[in-house]
Design an enzyme around this catalytic site. Structure first.
Site: not given
Ligand code: IMP
Ligand code: MG
Length: 181
Positions: A104, A153
C-alpha cells in the site's frame, strides 16, 4: 456464506486467485532453482497467500513468519520497524522472499527490508499478491506482483477490515454501511 451480505462486489474469485498463485509459484520456481530459498510470511495478512503460494513452489524452500508494525508515516528512517514476532531462522546467506498480501504506502516493507538487510541475506525480494501504486509514499521494488489495483479498500483472502473478513475465500469490496457502523 452469511458474510456475503457485507460484500458489495467480488473483485477476484477463488478460481482467479488459485490461477494467480500457480503463475507466481511457477515464476518463483524458475528463478530460485538451486538457491537457498526462505519464504517469509508477514503476519497476519499474508497467511493465506503463503499457504497457497508455497504449495505452488516446486523447490525445497524453508518457511518462516514475522509480525511487525511500522512507526507512523513515511518520513521515518529506513529500518525503523517494531518487531512483534521475529523470525526463528537466521537469514544470513539465504535467499529471502518476503510474502505479502498487499503493498500500500510501502512504509512497512521499506522499513522491514532495511532492517533485514543488516542480517546479510544473500538476497532479499518481495512477492505481493496486490499492489496499489497510487498509494505509495516510499519507493519499494517488488519482484513479483499478483495484481496492480486502484485505490480501493479490499477484504478477504487474508485481508481484513477491523480484523474481520480474513477468512473470505475470495477478495471483494465492503458495502459502505459496514464502515458506517
Ligand atoms: P503499507 O504498505 O505499509 O501501507 O502497509 C500495508 C498493510 O496495510 C497491509 O499489509 C495491510 O495490512 C494493510 N492494507 C493496506 N491496504 C489494504 C486493503 O485494501 N485492505 C486490507 N488491508 C490493507
Ligand atoms: Mg498486512
Amino acid at each position: 456464506m452469511f458474510y456475503d451480505n457485507d460484500i458489495k462486489e467480488v473483485l477476484f474469485t477463488e478460481e482467479q486467485l488459485k490461477g494467480k498463485m500457480a503463475e507466481l509459484g511457477a515464476s518463483i520456481t524458475k528463478d530460485y532453482a538451486g538457491k537457498d530459498l526462505l519464504l517469509v510470511s508477514i503476519l497476519k495478512g499474508s497467511v493465506i497467500v503463503m499457504a497457497d503460494l508455497m504449495r505452488e513452489v516446486d523447490l525445497p524452500a524453508q518457511i518462516d513468519f514475522m509480525n511487525v508494525s511500522s512507526y507512523g508515516a513515511g518520513t521515518e528512517t529506513k529500518g525503523s520497524v517494531k518487531i512483534l514476532k521475529d523470525l526463528d531462522v537466521d537469514i544470513k546467506g539465504k535467499d529471502v522472499l518476503i510474502v505479502e498480501d498487499i503493498l500500500d504506502s510501502g512504509v512497512t516493507l521499506h522499513n522491514l527490508i532495511g532492517m533485514l538487510e543488516q542480517r546479510q541475506p544473500a538476497s532479499i525480494e518481495i512477492c505481493t499478491l496486490f499492489s496499489k501504486p497510487a498509494r505509495r509514499k516510499v519507493e519499494v521494488e517488488a519482484k513479483y506482483i499478483g495484481y496492480e489495483i486502484p485505490d480501493a479498500f479490499i477484504v478477504g483472502y487474508g485481508l481484513d477490515y477491523a480484523e474481520k473478513y480474513r477468512n473470505l475465500p475470495y477478495v471483494g469490496v465492503l458495502k459502505e454501511e459496514v464502515y458506517g457502523g
